[in-house]
Structure formats: C-alpha cells, structure tokens
Design a protein around this motif. Structure first.
Motif, PDB file in Angstrom:
ATOM      1  N   PHE A 105       0.333  -2.002  -8.954  1.00 55.67           N
ATOM      2  CA  PHE A 105       0.218  -1.853  -7.494  1.00 55.67           C
ATOM      3  C   PHE A 105       0.048  -3.212  -6.832  1.00 55.67           C
ATOM      4  CE2 PHE A 105      -0.664  -0.083  -3.445  1.00 55.67           C
ATOM      5  CZ  PHE A 105      -1.618  -0.929  -2.883  1.00 55.67           C
ATOM      6  N   PHE A 106      -0.922  -3.987  -7.298  1.00 57.07           N
ATOM      7  CA  PHE A 106      -1.225  -5.243  -6.610  1.00 57.07           C
ATOM      8  C   PHE A 106      -0.095  -6.269  -6.791  1.00 57.07           C
ATOM      9  CE2 PHE A 106      -5.179  -4.710  -4.497  1.00 57.07           C
ATOM     10  CZ  PHE A 106      -5.818  -3.673  -5.154  1.00 57.07           C
ATOM     11  N   VAL A 107       0.547  -6.256  -7.957  1.00 52.59           N
ATOM     12  CA  VAL A 107       1.684  -7.176  -8.159  1.00 52.59           C
ATOM     13  C   VAL A 107       2.843  -6.747  -7.256  1.00 52.59           C
ATOM     14  CG1 VAL A 107       3.486  -7.858  -9.801  1.00 52.59           C
ATOM     15  CG2 VAL A 107       1.068  -7.881 -10.494  1.00 52.59           C
ATOM     16  N   SER A 108       3.090  -5.461  -7.183  1.00 52.81           N
ATOM     17  CA  SER A 108       4.240  -5.001  -6.369  1.00 52.81           C
ATOM     18  C   SER A 108       3.964  -5.160  -4.875  1.00 52.81           C
ATOM     19  CB  SER A 108       4.527  -3.527  -6.667  1.00 52.81           C
ATOM     20  OG  SER A 108       3.422  -2.739  -6.246  1.00 52.81           O
ATOM     21  N   HIS A 109       2.706  -5.413  -4.538  1.00 50.62           N
ATOM     22  CA  HIS A 109       2.388  -5.630  -3.120  1.00 50.62           C
ATOM     23  C   HIS A 109       2.056  -7.098  -2.860  1.00 50.62           C
ATOM     24  CE1 HIS A 109       2.213  -1.282  -3.166  1.00 50.62           C
ATOM     25  NE2 HIS A 109       2.302  -1.310  -1.854  1.00 50.62           N
ATOM     26  N   GLY A 110       2.671  -7.971  -3.695  1.00 48.10           N
ATOM     27  CA  GLY A 110       2.635  -9.397  -3.365  1.00 48.10           C
ATOM     28  C   GLY A 110       1.520 -10.205  -3.975  1.00 48.10           C
ATOM     29  N   ASP A 111       0.648  -9.557  -4.805  1.00 50.71           N
ATOM     30  CA  ASP A 111      -0.446 -10.349  -5.397  1.00 50.71           C
ATOM     31  C   ASP A 111      -0.100 -10.675  -6.848  1.00 50.71           C
ATOM     32  OD1 ASP A 111      -1.833 -10.025  -3.040  1.00 50.71           O
ATOM     33  OD2 ASP A 111      -2.774  -8.156  -3.679  1.00 50.71           O
ATOM     34  N   GLU A 112       0.952 -11.500  -7.057  1.00 51.43           N
ATOM     35  CA  GLU A 112       1.448 -11.708  -8.425  1.00 51.43           C
ATOM     36  C   GLU A 112       0.392 -12.274  -9.368  1.00 51.43           C
ATOM     37  OE1 GLU A 112       4.808 -11.331  -5.797  1.00 51.43           O
ATOM     38  OE2 GLU A 112       3.056 -12.660  -5.777  1.00 51.43           O
ATOM     39  N   ALA A 113      -0.247 -13.377  -8.941  1.00 51.97           N
ATOM     40  CA  ALA A 113      -1.036 -14.123  -9.934  1.00 51.97           C
ATOM     41  C   ALA A 113      -2.531 -13.840  -9.822  1.00 51.97           C
ATOM     42  CB  ALA A 113      -0.785 -15.613  -9.729  1.00 51.97           C
TER      43      ALA A 113
END
Ligand code: 6PG
Length: 221
Positions: A105-113
């Motif tokens: 969820f968080f990666v797909s919403h722009g929080d990759e790293a």
C-alpha cells in the motif's frame, strides 16, 4: 474530522487505523451517521486495523466484525480501501501477509523507500492491564524493532486467543495517535501512564510516544 479532510486535501488520501475492543463502538456508529458520514472523506479513506484476534471475520470477538457492523455496513468506503487483518489463518502467516499488504500500500502510494509507514491517525484502546493494541505486558512483541506486524500469544485478558498486532515502531511513527478509554478504573491507569513519561514504561501503553500528536480521551462512564 479536520485531520481527515486536511490529509485528503494534501495527499488525496487519509490512512486511519481502527482500534479493537468495544470502547470505540459508539464512535464508529457516530461516524457512519449524518452529518459525520458526509463530513468524513470516506471515499478517500483507507481503513486499517491496529490489531486483530485470531478468529474468523464473523466471530463475536473479531475487531473487524465490530467495525463492519457499525461502519462498513453503510457502504461508505470502497471495498479496496478496507484493509482487514486476516485472523482466521495461522497467526505468523497472518502477520506476514498484513505486513506485505501494508508495504504494498505505502509503496504504491508513493512511499518507496520507507522504513516505517506513517499512518495519518491511529486509534488505540487501553486494557485494564495496561496493554494497547495487542501488545501485552512482558510480551516479547514489545521489543520488536524490525517487523511492522507481529503475532502474539494470548494475554491474560479475554479473549484469550492469539493476536495480530502493529508493532511499537509503527504505532510510534504515526502522525497522530488517539487513545479512547472508558471507565473510572482505567482513568487511574491513564494517570499513572501519563505521569510516568520518563524512563522504562510501567505498562505497554506507556511506550506509545508517537513522533506526531498524542491525545487521550477518557469517558468516566
Ligand atoms: C483488543 C484491543 C485492545 C483493546 C483494549 C480495550 O483487540 O483487545 O485492540 O487493545 O483496545 O483491550 O478494550 P475495550 O475497549 O473493550 O475495553
């Protein structure tokens, strides 16, 4: 309410973590009825759980079931925005799966790293033994420093079943935490927790020191 609207205005989403237990039941019901049902940006809200009992979703002890009956049944949130902890599978698998769901969820919403997720608001309860979420006194889960979600054995309080719970680093990385507590007995416990802010906490709830805002709401019912 304002937090939710501000988050949606800034990032197009609001990430809310529901507390387990019975205290928040009236709040969930209130937020599902007018005028609050329209004031809350439910269609842009993603709902998660802070912990879950390892029971089926329709079990009387399920934290998901309580939220479903009081809030989700109104159809205010898109199904894809409801991120249930799956309690009816082996606890270790349920914890690993939920952590993967959070990371996706968080990666797909722009929080990759990210190392830790930043939830916009986490609701927490307080057990009469000082536990919160499913972080019980003397539990090894209190020392978890890498997992986002972990499985815990039954505590001393009912229901004595295995649990899934967000870990302390996740809870403390939240932008805002609200404790919802009811009962005169727990008021004394809260006073002890709030006054004991330095050094080793006496109760698990005392370890909740979020980077963001921390509020306690106590109803002396
Ligand atoms: C759980 C909860 C737990 C709960 C407290 C308070 O699954 O048991 O998440 O942390 O919030 O035990 O429960 P009540 O609100 O029912 O007193």
């Amino acid at each position: 309410m304002v937090t939710a609207q501000q988050c949606v205005a800034q990032r197009g989403r609001f990430t809310l973590v529901a507390s387990g237990g019975s205290t928040p039941q009236p709040l969930y019901r209130l937020l599902a009825t007018l005028p609050f049902a329209h004031r809350m940006p439910w269609s842009q809200t993603h709902l998660f759980w802070g912990d879950e009992r390892c029971v089926t979703a329709d079990h009387p002890d399920s934290n998901y079931r309580l939220v479903k009956e009081e809030l989700l049944a109104q159809g205010l949130l898109p199904t894809a925005n409801i991120h249930r902890m799956v309690g009816e599978i082996p606890a270790a698998t349920g914890a690993a799966n939920y952590e993967e769901e959070l990371r996706n969820f968080f990666v797909s919403h722009g929080d990759e790293a990210i190392t830790w997720p930043v939830f916009d608001l986490i609701l927490l309860g307080l057990g009469s033994d000082g536990h919160t979420a499913s972080l019980f006194p003397n539990s090894s889960a209190l020392n978890e420093k890498t997992k986002w979600v972990t499985a815990t054995p039954p505590g001393v309080l009912a229901p004595q079943v295995h649990r899934l719970t967000l870990t302390l680093p996740v809870l403390n990385n939240s932008a805002e935490v609200i404790f919802l507590v009811a009962g005169a007995k727990k008021k004394t416990l809260v006073e002890q927790i709030i006054s004991h802010r330095q050094g080793q906490a006496e109760y698990p709830a005392g370890y909740i020191k979020p980077q963001g805002k921390l509020h306690w709401y106590i109803a002396e019912v």
